[in-house]
Design an enzyme around this catalytic site. Sequence first.
Site, PDB file in Angstrom:
ATOM      1  N   SER A 101       0.840  -1.194   0.000  1.00 11.08           N
ATOM      2  CA  SER A 101       0.000   0.000   0.000  1.00 11.08           C
ATOM      3  C   SER A 101       0.882   1.254   0.000  1.00 11.08           C
ATOM      4  O   SER A 101       1.678   1.429  -0.904  1.00 11.08           O
ATOM      5  CB  SER A 101      -0.970  -0.049   1.188  1.00 11.08           C
ATOM      6  N   ASP A 125      -9.924  -4.117  -5.162  1.00 16.04           N
ATOM      7  CA  ASP A 125      -9.295  -2.948  -4.550  1.00 16.04           C
ATOM      8  C   ASP A 125      -9.575  -1.706  -5.401  1.00 16.04           C
ATOM      9  O   ASP A 125      -9.479  -1.741  -6.631  1.00 16.04           O
ATOM     10  CB  ASP A 125      -7.790  -3.200  -4.466  1.00 16.04           C
ATOM     11  N   HIS A 159      -8.146  -4.812  -0.946  1.00 15.43           N
ATOM     12  CA  HIS A 159      -6.945  -4.181  -0.416  1.00 15.43           C
ATOM     13  C   HIS A 159      -6.531  -4.836   0.903  1.00 15.43           C
ATOM     14  O   HIS A 159      -7.378  -5.191   1.720  1.00 15.43           O
ATOM     15  CB  HIS A 159      -7.231  -2.688  -0.193  1.00 15.43           C
TER      16      HIS A 159
END
Length: 298
Positions: free
Chosen positions: A145, A240, A270
Amino acid sequence: MPISPRIQARGIQLLLGGMMARVHKDLRFTDVPKHTESLQVETGAGPVACTVYRPPATTTGSLAPVYVNFHGGGFVVGRPEQDDHICRCIAATAGCVVINVDYAVAPQRPYPAPVTQAYDVTAWVAENGPANNWDGSRLAVGGHSAGANLTAAVCRTARDRGTFFPRLQILDSAPLDQLADPSTKLSRIAKPLLTPHLMRVFTAAYVLDPADRADPLVSPALADDLAGLPPALVITAENDRLRDEGDAYAKALDAAGVPVTHRVFEGVDHYFTHTGPVPAGKEAIELMANALRAALSA
C-alpha cells in the site's frame, strides 16, 4: 466548521493503528522462528528505527542478500509490526536479511520526509553491508500500500542519482495516483475496504501542497520516464479501489522496457496479504519470497 485533515488523520492513527497491527491468525506463520535485532539509521529527515530479520544460519560463508520493506497505512498509520509475518516468512524462505523500516508518517511528518527517510535508509543498507552481515550489492526493495508507493519513489530516486540499483521492486496494492479524486477509483464490490473519504484524508495529511500531488515521487503513475527502473513484481487485488492504477503502472513499466511480473489476485480486496482470505494471502507472500529468491540469487 469542518474538521481539518490533520485532526482527522490523528483520529485515524488512534482508531486504526491497533487494528492494522492485527493480522489474520492463519497468516501469522507462527511456525517460522523469529531472529531479529534493532538498528537506527540516520537520514536527512531524522533517525529511523529499523528491525532486522535474519535468515536461518547458512554454512556457505557468504553474506546473505538483503530486502528493505516498507509497511502500509495510508502514510498515516506507523505500525511496521503489521508486516512481521511477511518479514519473517521472506527471511526464512528467500534466505535474505529483511530490514523493516519504521519511517515517519503524517500528519506529524508529511511529504517529503517519508520519501527522504525511505531512500536514505535503503542507500545506507546498500552501502553498509559487510559491517552488518549482509550483501548490500544484492538488494531488493518493496512495500505494501503506502509502502509500495515509497518503494517506487526509492527506485526512481536511486535511478536518477545513479547510486544503487535494486534487483527487484515489489509493489503490493500501491496507491500510485494521488492526483485523481478517489471517487473516480472504482471497486468491483459494493463496500470495499478503502472509502473515498478515508483516501482523501490520507492524501491531504500526507501531501500538504496540492501542487505536489502530481510529482512522480508522490504519484509514480503520472511519470512519463519509467525506463531504467528496476525489475518489478506488481501485485494487485481484483476488488481494490487501487487495482486499476496498479494494473496501468505494470503496463507502463513493461512498455518502458522494465521487466515486470504482474499478478491480479481474484476475489480479494486491499490489504489481503494481512487480512486474508488466507489462501490468497499465503500465495501472494509466497510469490514475493520466490521472486526475491530468484532475483537475489542471480
